[in-house]
Write an enzyme that holds these catalytic residues in place. Structure first.
Site, short mmCIF file in Angstrom:
data_model
loop_
_atom_site.label_atom_id
_atom_site.label_comp_id
_atom_site.label_asym_id
_atom_site.label_seq_id
_atom_site.Cartn_x
_atom_site.Cartn_y
_atom_site.Cartn_z
N GLU A 41 21.57 7.87 0.38
CA GLU A 41 22.26 6.61 0.09
C GLU A 41 23.66 6.53 0.69
O GLU A 41 24.25 5.47 0.77
CB GLU A 41 22.32 6.40 -1.42
CG GLU A 41 23.13 7.45 -2.15
CD GLU A 41 22.78 7.48 -3.65
OE1 GLU A 41 21.86 8.21 -4.01
OE2 GLU A 41 23.43 6.78 -4.43
N SER A 42 24.20 7.67 1.12
CA SER A 42 25.52 7.66 1.75
C SER A 42 25.47 7.06 3.15
O SER A 42 26.51 6.88 3.78
CB SER A 42 26.05 9.09 1.83
OG SER A 42 25.14 9.88 2.58
#
Lengths: 273, 348
Positions: free
Chosen positions: A52-53
């Site tokens: 998700e980064s």
């Protein structure tokens, strides 16, 4: 004779087998990152692993420390931001995601925020992070629970499973139809969700665990799958991969810390400290 | 701020000038490359009453809350050291009633900054969260934590979050030039949004580079110089967290921190040693090498793996060819001026 394996190896390998070739997979911190790497290396070479980064299509060389660990690989294919990672999930491009659980109810709703009162916590846990949005919009979610608990009522409702069960998730109109958790993996067994009622169903038990061992953790009358079986054993190839790729995870956290602390201590002694 | 003003300064000066008591302070980094040296300076200067924004409030939030700088926290993820028997500065402060926290999801938190960055007053977020306690349980933002409105086009009920425009962002990046053009690569997270949503921006970097380096790789610039107030060069400025291309996470130091953080006394002792006990990052690194050996630092230094250069070249860099004739009209500058004169097109 087939190789013996640790409980940690069994959990990682069982999770990895849920990833199919060609799927887009969001990896969470801990066990899922190693499971993702194993799937990509052994049976799902065309899976796209992402975090998700905003790091996409990674091929980890060592187990990632967390969900923003670009040090675990040698480059990657697409660098985007967190905002776009979630909007691509919202639009339906994420097939599988993994989430850790602190409390779970009968219908797969989860709490990762707090034990006790939200405003006066007995135990403040990490919180949602990406969990609520991923469990809402990924096509399927694999839940993992190590040290968490089954409860009738969550202390805090962080992320939506099947709400009140039955068709309530689909009927709410808030989620993609058919989405939701598909499996819960614990240190004792594997649970699936009943197709009609959407309640947790015990599907597999790990070696050495009895159904009663599992029932005593669960405050409702647990449904058992008619074809209940022992959790599929890992293959030698899978075990060898985990030991080579993620040796500290193969041995488990407790032994890893014990050995690492002794090693640090010996290094300090050698420096004369 | 004018580009001619010198923005290069020490951490002490940058925090002294740009971070005030009572500010809404946002940590620009998400999980990696935490601006640890700047965070420590905020604590040493004893800023009070901060409303702290951190996307993933692990190391940075623990020390700022432990240092007594924070009254209110907006985050999505906080740390808890040592499992059931452990604890965290956040948990201790919430139990003591000295900290209020507003919980969002990663996307919602980031969406507030994206709205702020673009000058919008709110942002649509993912509606599934309406069934959760994130929506139902609210802290200091109350009704303004979320609002639900009908979409003007579809009529569907949509969930929204308000824009956030923090007073100041502190952020660590790989490199910047003296004008403040800040380059960051790796897990992009919410770095750009956190910085650009903010009114003031303090950048620390592993190294200050010549402007030419920035100009030849603008795809890596996440914050343009004109927005930046201060640039601080701090090698190992994110230690014990990691910076891609420079060093890995220091697992030993990180583990020792979280063991200390299991209780308030442990955290205080850790901060006395590493935050208050070291006047700046040089002193911190000297202390680290004296205690853990220079080889511990060398062991986490990154080996180079360079990005393939992107070719920013063009066919020519002047309108005039090798014979000094304009490329499309085929005339020299003198010929052009003569023609303009002949046609009566020149005034004055």
């Amino acid at each position: 004779m087939a190789k013996k394996y640790t409980l940690d190896e069994l959990l990682i390998i069982t999770a990895a087998r849920e990833i199919k070739d060609g799927e887009n997979v969001i990896l969470g911190v801990g066990l899922p990152t190693t499971a993702g790497a194993m799937a990509k290396a052994l049976h799902a070479p065309h899976a796209t692993l992402m975090m998700e980064s905003g790091i996409l299509d990674i091929e980890p060389l060592v187990p990632p420390n967390h969900i923003a660990d670009a040090h675990s690989c040698r480059g990657f294919s697409y660098a985007t931001d967190l905002f776009s990672m979630f909007t691509m999930t919202y639009r339906g491009y994420v097939d599988v995601c993994f989430l850790g659980v602190a409390q779970i109810d009968r219908f797969g709703n989860i709490n990762t925020t707090v034990i006790g009162d939200y405003y006066q916590p007995k135990m403040r846990l990490p919180g949602s992070g990406g969990a609520a949005d991923f469990l809402s919009y990924a096509k399927k979610t694999i839940l993992t629970m190590r040290g968490g608990e089954f409860v009738n009522t969550l202390d805090y409702f962080t992320s939506p499973g099947y709400l009140d069960g039955g068709d309530s998730r689909d009927a709410s109109g808030l989620f993609p139809r058919g989405s939701g958790p598909v499996m819960l993996l614990t240190t004792k067994g594997v649970f699936r969700f009943d197709e009609q009622t959407k309640e947790l169903v015990l599907a597999k038990v790990h070696p050495g665990i009895s159904v009663d061992d599992i029932r005593k953790d669960i405050p409702w009358d647990l449904k058992i799958a008619p074809d209940l079986a022992e959790t599929d054993r890992p293959t030698d190839v899978e075990i060898d991969f985990i030991r080579r790729f993620a040796p500290t995870e193969a041995v488990g956290r407790k032994l890893m810390y014990e050995l690492a602390i002794a090693h640090s201590f010996n290094k300090a002694l050698a420096r004369g400290k | 701020m004018s580009v001619t003003e010198n923005k290069v300064m020490t951490a002490k000066e940058a925090i002294g000038r740009f971070v005030k008591d009572g500010d809404h302070l946002v940590i620009g980094n998400y999980t990696v490359g935490t601006c640890a040296a700047l965070v420590f300076e905020v604590i040493r200067q004893q800023r009070k009453g901060l409303t702290l924004y951190s996307q993933s409030g692990v190391f940075d939030v623990e020390v700022l809350v432990g240092g007594g700088c924070v009254d209110r926290l907006v985050s999505t993820y906080v740390y808890r050291a040592g499992g059931k028997e452990g604890g965290s500065a956040v948990e201790r402060a919430m139990k003591a009633g000295t900290l209020e926290m507003e919980d969002y999801t990663n996307f919602q938190y980031n969406a507030r900054l994206v709205a702020g960055m673009h000058g919008f007053s709110f942002m649509q977020v993912l509606e599934g969260a309406m069934v959760t306690d994130l929506f139902n349980k609210r802290s200091f933002l109350g009704d303004d934590k979320y609002r639900v409105i009908p979409c003007p086009y579809t009529g569907k009920q949509i969930l929204t979050v308000p824009a956030a425009n923090p007073d100041v962002c502190i952020v660590h990046v790989q490199r910047a030039d003296r004008f403040g053009n800040a380059q960051y690569w790796g897990a992009l997270g919410s770095v750009a949004a956190a910085a650009l949503a903010s009114k003031r921006i303090v950048v620390s970097c592993e190294e200050i580079v010549e402007h030419d380096i920035i100009q030849s790789s603008p795809h890596l610039t996440v914050i343009p110089g004109y927005r930046v107030d201060a640039v601080v060069e701090i090698p190992f400025g994110a230690h014990p967290t990691e910076v891609l291309g420079y060093y890995n996470l220091d697992r030993l130091m990180y583990a020792l921190f979280f063991m200390s953080d299991m209780n308030g006394d442990g955290l205080k002792a850790w901060m006395d040693e590493w935050v208050y006990g070291c006047v700046d990052r040089h002193a911190y690194l000297d202390h680290y090498m004296a205690k853990h050996g220079a080889e511990s630092l060398d062991a986490i230094r990154a080996k180079a793996y360079y990005s393939a250069p992107a070719n920013y070249g063009a066919a020519y860099t002047s309108c005039w060819d090798n014979e000094d004739r304009e490329r499309s009209m085929g005339v020299t500058l003198a010929e052009m001026e003569r023609i303009l004169e002949e046609r009566g097109l020149l005034n004055g």
